[in-house]
Design an enzyme around this catalytic site. Structure first.
Site, PDB file in Angstrom:
ATOM      1  CB  VAL A  38      96.950  67.712  60.718  1.00  0.00           C
ATOM      2  CG1 VAL A  38      97.397  67.195  62.147  1.00  0.00           C
ATOM      3  CG2 VAL A  38      97.697  67.550  59.638  1.00  0.00           C
ATOM      4  CG  MET A  86      77.051  71.283  57.872  1.00  0.00           C
ATOM      5  SD  MET A  86      77.446  71.515  56.201  1.00  0.00           S
ATOM      6  CE  MET A  86      78.673  72.687  56.184  1.00  0.00           C
ATOM      7  CE  LYS A 117      83.042  72.325  55.070  1.00  0.00           C
ATOM      8  NZ  LYS A 117      84.021  73.245  55.352  1.00  0.00           N
ATOM      9  CD  GLU A 172      81.307  79.883  55.386  1.00  0.00           C
ATOM     10  OE1 GLU A 172      82.083  79.049  55.801  1.00  0.00           O
ATOM     11  OE2 GLU A 172      80.136  79.572  55.683  1.00  0.00           O
TER      12      GLU A 172
END
Length: 671
Positions: A38, A86, A117, A172
């Site tokens: 969304v 990104m 990812k 990450e």
């Protein structure tokens, strides 16, 4: 597209306000209010309008910013090299357009390093002379938050490198699906709000002011960027391989691919595999592999021109709610669950979705007969995102939350400011059933053959009322159970008898005290050595133990002050249940594994991972989840991957499962 400049201005204002609000909730409060797809749709619309009407572009627009604002409660860190965001695309056609832009700028085709990812929080690690100097979040790209104290508790982050280099790497920080499910279950049972997805659980856990909280949350990292790597490292793929040799946790699924056809195959492969991975991915990342070409391509104000993220499309299905069930957990929390028409979603058939608490049920306004949109939060948990109001039946009425316990009929209450609804009747059959099942579970007393169905029968036939009653069961008692013959009776009695010999931390965990998990029980038992001392310990004595905070300490002292708890412990002791700690001073006499830090990897043939872990811990080993220089031994089964390779690179001793079992049996023979 908007019909006029004025209409475009109005839409841009609305989009920026909405996106700013959503970004603040996502980046700064770790509490997303909308699904990623969304947000992405609205963000793409804003980009479209700003491209069409250049006069509407603004340096203050969210499209020109990275991440969110910095948490004022944490020290600030200025990034010498900005931590950029990104760009992202949502189709293979858009990937092809990215590839064409790169080729046009470079003048020839290029190879790409393609990576998964990971859905987590960006993290920078700075080292000085080989030692971890500072860890920080991305923040707004220019200034982040100092989380060094917290990162020291992430097991796969090296505190010291094998080479005395001064450098910075980035990656990450994430939470595995298993750790996320466990954390949310613990929070749900404690009446606390649950995290929406693993990404926000990781962010909320890393950005804690109290490092002890971070330590308990089982965070992990994947490192994928080396800022200014040493001479001789010319490609992204090579950089990742070299970082792994230094002890960083890197993802083994990255590949160097020569063309887009192979990239598309990679996308298709991991679209199918994503549900089976132990962590959440929300796409793949395409990076120009040649570092010199990366430098030539450079960056925009917000994103590098040499990389792009392809994001998986959201999986969402519609189904109909037929019933709302209310179940009682062992701590008395009463949870609503929507029972729906079965629907295939993200690799599995879903027919149930937790509504967690009455507040969420009211917020969504779910009613019987409603058509709802269903997705998997973080690709794991079935969750209702919204009601399709256009399909609501005309005779629909608001759902009424029960006021009585569905198990015992007693009044339900809200304790303090909890959102959870609770039954506080200690004799509630559902709580007793859940409590005994937990006590007998593999993680606690490990009473083989005593599962939920048998426990339900024992309670229904009035044979047990609490966990102590298990130790007073006879063959005649068990003969009353359905389909229970002589062999089953003998097996269960033997299993119950064997559990008497367990170390006290398993008894403590098995009691099901609020907030006291298996690790906490082990730390407490190791400190106090027996149940009597544990039961009489003060809050101050308990919180003196590393990682034991006020919540656990107060739960313990409150529990042991109850008369019912005192009577229960007395009956357990009378039944011959061991109340002493058998760890380092008992079973863990001298043996190969005592005092060693051990890592398990691969598929084990003879034991489950949990069973093998228990065996090693009983021998005095510390079992961790990642390989580092501090690892003393790696035990590996079939299909061992990056952990085995890393152990070989660090020259860490390695044992096959069979060799490890042989070492354990040597210990057993000595007894």
């Amino acid at each position: 597209m908007a019909e006029s400049l004025e209409e475009a201005k109005q839409e841009v204002r609305q989009l920026r306000a909405q996106l700013d609000q959503w970004a603040k909730a996502y980046y700064e409060q770790d509490a997303p209010v909308v699904e990623d797809h969304v947000y992405d749709e609205k963000y793409a619309r804003l980009l479209e309008l700003e491209a069409a009407y250049s006069e509407l572009k603004s340096a203050d627009s969210i499209t020109q910013r990275v991440g969110g604002e910095v948490n004022s409660d944490l020290p600030k860190v200025e990034h010498p090299v900005p931590m950029l965001s990104m760009g992202d695309v949502f189709s293979k056609e858009e990937l092809a357009e990215f590839d064409q832009r790169v080729q046009k700028a470079i003048g020839h085709p290029v190879a790409y390093n393609v990576e998964l990812k990971i859905d987590g929080l960006s993290l920078s690690l700075e080292y000085e002379e080989g030692r971890l100097k500072r860890a920080s979040t991305r923040g707004n790209g220019q200034v982040g938050e100092d989380v060094t104290k917290n990162v020291k508790y992430i097991k796969d982050v090296p505190q010291k490198l094998p080479k005395a280099i001064t450098t910075e790497v980035r990656g990450e920080c994430y939470m595995s699906k298993e750790a996320f499910a466990k954390l949310n279950q613990e929070r749900d049972e404690a009446g606390e709000s649950i995290f929406a997805n693993p990404r926000n659980a990781a962010a909320g856990s890393l950005r804690q002011l109290d490092p002890k909280v971070t330590k308990k949350r089982q965070l992990s990292t994947f490192i994928y960027t080396w800022i200014n790597p040493p001479a001789g490292i010319d490609s992204q793929h090579q950089a990742i391989c070299e970082m792994a040799k230094l002890g960083f946790h890197t993802n083994e699924n990255g590949r160097r691919l020569e063309n887009l056809a192979d990239v598309y195959d990679y996308i298709d492969e991991f679209t199918k595999k994503r549900d089976s991975l132990p962590y959440v991915i929300d796409g793949i990342v395409l990076k120009v592999d040649d570092l010199a070409l990366q430098a030539d391509l450079g960056n925009t104000v917000k994103v590098p021109r040499w990389e792009i993220a392809y994001k998986f499309p959201p999986e969402e299905e519609e189904t109909v709610v037929r019933e709302i069930e209310w179940t009682v957990g062992r701590t008395g929390v009463v949870t609503p669950t929507a029972v729906m028409d079965p629907v295939r979603l993200a690799g599995s058939t879903v027919a149930r979705a937790s509504l967690h608490n009455p507040d969420l049920l009211a917020k969504l306004d779910v009613r019987l007969g409603d058509t709802v949109k269903l997705h998997k939060a973080g690709d794991i948990i079935p969750e209702i995102s919204e009601v399709v109001l256009s399909k609501r039946p005309e005779d629909s009425v608001p759902y009424e939350v029960p006021t009585k316990c569905p198990s015992c009929g007693e009044d339900l209450v809200h304790l303090d400011e909890e959102v959870a609804l609770r039954c506080i009747n200690p004799s509630c059959p559902a709580q007793v059933e859940e409590g005994i099942t937990h006590f007998a579970s593999r993680q606690a007393m490990n009473i083989a053959g005593l599962g939920p169905k048998i426990v339900k029968q024992l309670i229904a036939k009035d044979l047990v009322h609490n966990v102590a009653d298990l130790y007073y069961l006879t063959a005649d008692d068990l003969s009353q159970l359905d389909h229970f013959k002589e062999k089953s009776i003998n097996n269960l009695l033997v299993a119950i008898d064997q559990s008497r010999k367990n170390s006290v931390e398993l008894v403590l965990f098995g009691l099901g005290i609020d907030n006291v998990g298996g690790k906490a029980a082990q730390l407490i038992a190791r400190k106090f050595k027996n149940m009597s001392k544990i039961a009489s310990a003060s809050v101050q004595e308990l919180t003196a133990i590393d990682t034991i905070g006020m919540t656990i300490a107060e739960s313990l002292t409150t529990y042991f002050q109850q008369e019912e708890a005192k009577k229960l412990l007395a009956r357990l002791e009378e039944a011959g249940v061991n109340m002493d700690y058998l760890g380092e001073d008992g079973e863990a006499a001298d043996n190969f594994f005592k005092g060693k830090t051990v890592v398990l990897t691969g598929k084990l043939a003879h034991y489950s991972r949990a069973e093998f872990t228990k065996k090693l811990q009983a021998l005095g080993a510390k079992v961790t989840g990642s390989v580092s220089k501090k690892t003393d031994c790696l035990v590996y089964g079939e299909d061992a991957g990056s952990k085995l390779a890393k152990a070989e690179a660090l020259d860490i001793p390695r044992l096959t499962e069979a060799e490890a079992i042989s070492k354990i049996e040597e210990k057993d023979t000595e007894k």
